[in-house]
Scaffold this motif. Structure first.
Motif: not given
Length: 302
Positions: A214-243
């Motif tokens: 409960p004390m580190i919710r801001p840090a978890i929110a920051a990590v979650a947003l960073f990772q969510f943005f990375y996955c949402w915008n990822d082009y290189f990974g889907p191009q390699i594995y899912a093309s």
């Protein structure tokens, strides 16, 4: 007949009232100009970042003929462009795959990175700093360097080529940047909290879940947003594995295909871009407070 005598204060002075109103307007104008002068750099930076989004949105609601002209304002607002893009075959599948990749990858990253960060921040053992340095050193290694052996493993050994699982499953083993960010935030929490939980009979897992989490919710929110943005915008990974499998494409990779098929329909291309960007903008807008707090407090103690 006696003439009444008026006191000077009883005579309305309209000229004075007009002067006071003019002075107030002048003062308000000066305050406005002063505010613009003080915040001029911020206004310029905001315009620099906002204007491209405005251009994309305005183009997305233009007609086909107007989108190819120099007009910046739509003559008629073609809201049907968004419906046309949404009804494009495969677009809903790309959307579903992107949600699976972004949400699943974010959850796995947090669940796997938090225990590692907690151990590196709160446990005292030999080699702790060396392990942390090794974790940080992996952040310096570009993913393109190891893509060939990783692809051979997932495609030839695990037979998962044409799916997103080679991108999602590795996130269950932690992420170096997320571990570093969470550890830096955990270092700011006084050890008295964990010691008090130990005295009350809490184990390490219970302490982490009931006291620390409960004390580190801001840090978890920051990590979650960073990772969510990375996955949402990822082009290189889907191009390699899912093309090779259109049913596994994500929005970032599918948007490239959509642009190739509608290279002359700039209004539809911009409408598709707006639909891809909208979730990211909305997520950041509603979570920006926790995100900024987590990034600001991280690194106070190292």
């Amino acid at each position: 007949m006696t003439q009444a005598t008026l006191h000077p204060s009883d005579i309305p002075v309209q000229g004075t009232t007009r002067v006071d109103a003019r002075a107030r307007r002048t003062a308000q104008r000066r305050r406005a100009l002063h505010w613009v002068a003080v915040h001029s750099l911020g206004i310029a930076a905001a315009a620099f970042f906002v204007l491209p989004f405005v251009f994309v949105f305005l183009t997305s609601v233009m007609s086909d003929n107007q989108a190819l002209t120099r007009d910046l304002w739509p003559h008629t607002w073609q809201w049907s462009n968004f419906r046309t893009v949404w009804d494009t075959p495969g677009f809903l599948t790309w959307w579903r795959n992107t949600l699976l990749y972004a949400v699943g990858g974010t959850v796995l990253t947090i669940v796997s990175s938090l225990p590692v960060a907690y151990a590196l921040a709160k446990f005292r053992f030999r080699g702790r700093n060396v392990i942390m340095m090794l974790v940080i050193s992996t952040m310096m290694l570009p993913p393109q360097v190891i893509i060939i052996p990783m692809y051979l493993f997932w495609a030839k050994q695990m037979h998962m080529d044409g799916t997103l699982w080679p991108l999602i499953i590795p996130m269950a083993f932690g992420d170096a940047f997320s571990i570093f960010l969470l550890r830096q935030f955990l270092l700011t929490i006084p050890k008295e909290y964990t010691e008090a939980a130990t005295v009350d009979g809490c184990g390490e897992v219970r302490t982490l879940l009931t006291v620390i989490l409960p004390m580190i919710r801001p840090a978890i929110a920051a990590v979650a947003l960073f990772q969510f943005f990375y996955c949402w915008n990822d082009y290189f990974g889907p191009q390699i594995y899912a093309s090779s499998n259109p049913a596994a494409w994500t929005l970032s990779y599918g948007l490239e295909s959509f642009k190739g098929a509608h290279h002359t329909n700039w209004n539809l291309t911009m409408a598709a871009t707006v639909l891809v960007m909208a979730p990211v903008i909305l997520v950041f807008f509603f979570a920006q407070k926790a995100f900024i707090e987590g990034v600001t407090l991280t690194g106070v103690k190292g």
